[in-house]
Every structure is written in structure tokens, then in C-alpha cells.
Design a protein around this motif. Sequence first.
Motif, short mmCIF file in Angstrom:
data_model
loop_
_atom_site.label_atom_id
_atom_site.label_comp_id
_atom_site.label_asym_id
_atom_site.label_seq_id
_atom_site.Cartn_x
_atom_site.Cartn_y
_atom_site.Cartn_z
N ALA A 90 14.27 16.78 -6.06
CA ALA A 90 13.62 15.54 -5.63
C ALA A 90 12.47 15.83 -4.67
O ALA A 90 11.43 15.15 -4.70
CB ALA A 90 14.63 14.62 -4.96
N ALA A 91 12.63 16.84 -3.80
CA ALA A 91 11.58 17.19 -2.86
C ALA A 91 10.32 17.67 -3.58
O ALA A 91 9.20 17.28 -3.22
CB ALA A 91 12.07 18.25 -1.88
N TYR A 92 10.49 18.50 -4.58
CA TYR A 92 9.33 19.00 -5.32
C TYR A 92 8.67 17.90 -6.15
O TYR A 92 7.48 17.98 -6.47
CB TYR A 92 9.72 20.17 -6.21
CG TYR A 92 9.88 21.47 -5.44
CD1 TYR A 92 8.82 22.01 -4.73
CD2 TYR A 92 11.09 22.14 -5.43
CE1 TYR A 92 8.96 23.19 -4.02
CE2 TYR A 92 11.25 23.33 -4.72
CZ TYR A 92 10.18 23.85 -4.03
OH TYR A 92 10.32 25.02 -3.32
N ALA A 93 9.44 16.86 -6.49
CA ALA A 93 8.88 15.76 -7.27
C ALA A 93 8.33 14.64 -6.38
O ALA A 93 7.73 13.70 -6.89
CB ALA A 93 9.96 15.19 -8.20
N ALA A 94 8.53 14.74 -5.06
CA ALA A 94 8.10 13.68 -4.14
C ALA A 94 6.58 13.53 -4.16
O ALA A 94 5.85 14.51 -4.18
CB ALA A 94 8.59 13.98 -2.73
N VAL A 95 6.13 12.29 -4.12
CA VAL A 95 4.70 11.99 -4.11
C VAL A 95 4.20 11.70 -2.71
O VAL A 95 3.13 12.15 -2.32
CB VAL A 95 4.41 10.79 -5.04
CG1 VAL A 95 2.94 10.39 -4.96
CG2 VAL A 95 4.79 11.12 -6.48
N SER A 96 4.99 10.96 -1.92
CA SER A 96 4.54 10.55 -0.60
C SER A 96 5.44 11.12 0.49
O SER A 96 6.54 11.61 0.23
CB SER A 96 4.53 9.02 -0.50
OG SER A 96 5.85 8.51 -0.53
N ARG A 97 4.97 10.99 1.74
CA ARG A 97 5.79 11.40 2.87
C ARG A 97 7.04 10.52 2.98
O ARG A 97 8.09 11.00 3.41
CB ARG A 97 4.97 11.30 4.16
CG ARG A 97 3.89 12.37 4.29
CD ARG A 97 3.09 12.18 5.56
NE ARG A 97 2.11 13.25 5.74
CZ ARG A 97 1.22 13.27 6.74
NH1 ARG A 97 1.22 12.28 7.62
NH2 ARG A 97 0.37 14.26 6.84
N ASP A 98 6.92 9.26 2.60
CA ASP A 98 8.09 8.38 2.62
C ASP A 98 9.17 8.91 1.69
O ASP A 98 10.36 8.84 2.02
CB ASP A 98 7.68 6.96 2.21
CG ASP A 98 6.81 6.27 3.26
OD1 ASP A 98 6.81 6.74 4.42
OD2 ASP A 98 6.12 5.31 2.92
N ASP A 99 8.76 9.42 0.53
CA ASP A 99 9.73 9.99 -0.40
C ASP A 99 10.47 11.17 0.25
O ASP A 99 11.69 11.30 0.12
CB ASP A 99 9.03 10.47 -1.68
CG ASP A 99 8.41 9.33 -2.47
OD1 ASP A 99 8.89 8.19 -2.32
OD2 ASP A 99 7.46 9.58 -3.21
N THR B 227 0.84 -1.19 0.00
CA THR B 227 0.00 0.00 0.00
C THR B 227 0.88 1.24 0.00
O THR B 227 1.79 1.37 0.82
CB THR B 227 -0.89 0.00 1.25
OG1 THR B 227 -1.66 -1.19 1.26
CG2 THR B 227 -1.81 1.21 1.24
N PRO B 228 0.65 2.17 -0.92
CA PRO B 228 1.50 3.36 -0.96
C PRO B 228 1.36 4.20 0.29
O PRO B 228 0.33 4.17 0.98
CB PRO B 228 0.97 4.10 -2.20
CG PRO B 228 -0.43 3.60 -2.39
CD PRO B 228 -0.41 2.17 -1.94
N GLY B 229 2.40 4.96 0.60
CA GLY B 229 2.39 5.80 1.79
C GLY B 229 1.46 6.98 1.64
O GLY B 229 0.88 7.22 0.57
N VAL B 230 1.33 7.74 2.72
CA VAL B 230 0.48 8.92 2.71
C VAL B 230 1.07 9.95 1.75
O VAL B 230 2.27 10.22 1.75
CB VAL B 230 0.38 9.51 4.13
CG1 VAL B 230 -0.46 10.78 4.13
CG2 VAL B 230 -0.20 8.48 5.08
N ARG B 231 0.24 10.53 0.94
CA ARG B 231 0.71 11.49 -0.06
C ARG B 231 1.17 12.78 0.61
O ARG B 231 0.59 13.22 1.61
CB ARG B 231 -0.38 11.77 -1.09
CG ARG B 231 -0.77 10.55 -1.91
CD ARG B 231 -1.81 10.88 -2.94
NE ARG B 231 -1.24 11.69 -4.02
CZ ARG B 231 -0.68 11.18 -5.11
NH1 ARG B 231 -0.57 9.86 -5.26
NH2 ARG B 231 -0.21 11.95 -6.06
N ALA B 232 2.21 13.36 0.06
CA ALA B 232 2.78 14.58 0.63
C ALA B 232 2.01 15.80 0.16
O ALA B 232 1.48 15.84 -0.96
CB ALA B 232 4.25 14.70 0.22
N SER B 233 1.97 16.82 1.01
CA SER B 233 1.33 18.09 0.65
C SER B 233 2.38 19.09 0.18
O SER B 233 3.58 18.90 0.39
CB SER B 233 0.58 18.66 1.85
OG SER B 233 1.50 19.06 2.86
N ASP B 234 1.91 20.17 -0.43
CA ASP B 234 2.84 21.22 -0.86
C ASP B 234 3.55 21.84 0.33
O ASP B 234 4.75 22.18 0.26
CB ASP B 234 2.08 22.31 -1.63
CG ASP B 234 1.64 21.84 -3.01
OD1 ASP B 234 2.20 20.84 -3.50
OD2 ASP B 234 0.74 22.47 -3.60
#
Length: 228
Positions: free
Chosen positions: A67-76, A30-37
Amino acid sequence: MSQSTPQPGSPSPGGPKDPVPAPRPDRPATPGVRASDAERETVVERLRVASVEGRLTFEELTERTEAAYAAVSRDDLESITADLPGMGAPGAEPAPLQVKRRFSAIMGDCRERIVGRIDEPLEAVSVMGDVELDLRGAQVPTGEVRVQATAVMGDVKIIVPDGIAVELDGYAFLGDRRVAVRESGGGARVPVVRVTARAVMGDVKIVDDEHHAPVRRALAAWWRDRRS
């Protein structure tokens, strides 16, 4: 009365039941929680502070910011800062200041790799010579570097990290001023290098690592692929 034994394939006395599916080991997790702006901006600020403290070079700051701006999840996002201490960690001091800010070549060559903290604009002057400034190893507290570049019958080359944003203004008379860098992600607040160029029968160029040494990068990539 004797009870009949259920025959294979017949429904159980309690009614039909769906079989329990066997676990699928190849099923993706299951993918991690998605990151917010806001979370991305917090990580970018943490990276900037790490650069001020000398923990990240300009090149590393640029790579991780992208990489931070391209991150999708909090794990990223967590993986980007996994090797950095928390904000305000004990013993955190600013990186050593880059004292020398003027680099010149008069009928000669000047090659400098900046490794200190850049707080003020740099100046590069070439008169019938060549000046090369490599900014990839510098520490940049504000995420911005300003360079005044003058080339009179000579060349000024400024090497910047991959993924950097470059703003170039100034003029060229019987000369050239140009930028050869990979475009940064649209809308991302990546580190920036601002160059004011004055070229008279000379060249001022800004290149990233990809355009500075394409053959070396190709050989390095081939060697990594060969060993993997």
C-alpha cells in the motif's frame, strides 16, 4: 432628477459583473499533497521497524508495504501508519525469537504457524509425509525469509502473505517445485521469501493466502458483501 430603478436583467450602474457561483456540495475535495519516493521509503522503513517490535505480522507488513508503494498522497501514507507509534517509541522491544527452526515429518504430518521473530533460515524436511509452514503470522526484521525445503516422496507447502515476492531455486527429480502467488507490484521493494527446494519423488510448493484457501476466501468475501 429622479433615478430610474434598474429593471430585472439589466446591467448595474457599475458595469456588468459575473454572478458568484453557488457552492457545489458534490464537488470533490482538493487532493492532498502528492507523496515522493523518499517519503514512501521512509514509511516502508517505519513498517519494518514495527514488524521487528512485534507490532505487525509478516502478512500485515506485506500488505502495508504494498500500500505504501502504491500511495499517491501524503494522506495515503499517513493512513498506513496511523495506528503505529513513532520511531523509537518507549517500551519498544523486539518480538520473541522463533527458536525452533527445523520442521520435519517422517511418514507423518507437521503443520506449524510461525508467530515469532525470524532471524535465521528455516528448514523443512518431509520424508513420506507432509510439512506445512505458515509464515503469515511471523515477524521478519529484514523483510526476508529463507527456507531450505526437502521433500522425499512427500510434500512441503509454504504459505506466504498475499503480495509477497518469492524466489525459488533448487531441483526436482520425479517431483515438482512450483510457486502459486499473486505477483507483487513491479519495481516495489516488497518483502521476499527465498526457498531452496530439493524434491525427489515429492513436491515443494509456495502458495499465498489466495491460493491456499480459495473457497474460504470466496465465502468470507460473500459474507462481508452480504452484511454491508
